[in-house]
Every structure is written in structure tokens, then in C-alpha cells.
Design a protein around this motif. Structure first.
Motif, mmCIF file in Angstrom:
data_model
loop_
_atom_site.group_PDB
_atom_site.id
_atom_site.type_symbol
_atom_site.label_atom_id
_atom_site.label_comp_id
_atom_site.label_asym_id
_atom_site.label_seq_id
_atom_site.Cartn_x
_atom_site.Cartn_y
_atom_site.Cartn_z
ATOM 1 N N THR A 63 -35.382 -37.287 132.245
ATOM 2 C CA THR A 63 -35.820 -36.351 133.434
ATOM 3 C C THR A 63 -37.222 -36.795 134.159
ATOM 4 O O THR A 63 -37.778 -37.973 133.780
ATOM 5 N N ASP A 64 -37.672 -36.157 135.298
ATOM 6 C CA ASP A 64 -38.829 -36.583 135.722
ATOM 7 C C ASP A 64 -39.989 -36.642 134.584
ATOM 8 O O ASP A 64 -40.655 -37.807 134.776
ATOM 9 N N ASP A 65 -40.039 -35.681 133.794
ATOM 10 C CA ASP A 65 -41.240 -35.603 132.840
ATOM 11 C C ASP A 65 -41.198 -36.848 131.926
ATOM 12 O O ASP A 65 -42.233 -37.477 131.608
ATOM 13 N N GLU A 66 -39.830 -37.253 131.529
ATOM 14 C CA GLU A 66 -39.806 -38.479 130.620
ATOM 15 C C GLU A 66 -39.992 -39.623 131.289
ATOM 16 O O GLU A 66 -40.589 -40.738 130.799
ATOM 17 N N ALA A 67 -39.565 -39.668 132.517
ATOM 18 C CA ALA A 67 -40.091 -40.986 133.221
ATOM 19 C C ALA A 67 -41.564 -41.105 133.490
ATOM 20 O O ALA A 67 -42.032 -42.171 133.547
ATOM 21 N N ARG A 68 -42.132 -40.013 133.737
ATOM 22 C CA ARG A 68 -43.599 -40.099 134.167
ATOM 23 C C ARG A 68 -44.231 -40.681 132.757
ATOM 24 O O ARG A 68 -45.124 -41.533 132.739
#
Length: 108
Positions: A63-68
């Protein structure tokens, strides 16, 4: 901004170097950029050194949060564990991480 993200990925973080396959002369194969590639052997003391860098084109499985979190908190994977070397322990700013994500999401 995916344009800025491309610059960061290709010229600052150098993701393209490990996450791309190469031909027999060591040149990155354009059609294989960011699709994963074999890693050179690690140092003799390295334990658990991976044999292959995974695909990061499109950031599959993240997810974008995990990638961040991975990009901002020192290479923490989607399951919350530290990624193995040679993955760099990035400490990107929020803007840099968002730009990198925007670019990698745009790569087929």
C-alpha cells in the motif's frame, strides 16, 4: 510528482541498479528495468543475503502507507520486519517518499 520521483529513483536512491536485470556485459536491459534482478554475492560474513532483488515496478503488494514506511523508516517491509541487506536503510522525507511512490506506481 512522478517526474521528481523518477530522478530520485534513478539518480539518488539508485533503485534501478539492483531492481533491474542486466545483459551478459552488465548493462541494464531496458525492458527489465525495475522488474527485479539477480544480486551479486554478498560479503562472506553476510547472513541471509538474498539472491535476487524483487520487482518494484508498480510496488506490488505494498500500500502507499507501507511503501512510505519502507522509504522513511529504514527499510521496514510490509510485514513490519527489517529488510535484508543490501537494501539501503532510507530515511526519506515525506515528499521524497511520495514522489518515489508516484513514479514507481507509474512503471508497468
Amino acid at each position: 510528482d512522478p517526474v521528481r520521483g523518477r530522478y530520485l529513483v534513478e539518480h539518488v536512491a539508485m533503485c534501478v541498479e539492483c531492481h533491474s536485470d542486466r545483459d551478459s556485459s552488465g548493462t541494464i536491459v531496458p525492458a527489465e528495468r525495475f522488474k527485479g534482478g539477480p544480486l551479486p554475492p554478498g560479503p562472506v560474513w553476510a547472513v541471509g543475503w538474498p539472491m535476487r532483488a524483487p520487482r518494484n515496478a508498480g510496488l506490488p503488494g505494498y500500500t502507499d502507507d507501507e511503501a512510505r514506511r519502507l522509504l522513511m523508516q529504514g527499510a521496514i517491509s510490509r510485514n513490519g520486519q527489517q529488510l535484508r541487506p543490501p537494501m539501503p536503510r532510507f530515511r526519506m522525507t515525506l515528499q521524497d517518499a511520495n514522489d518515489v511512490i508516484a513514479f514507481l506506481r507509474s512503471v508497468p
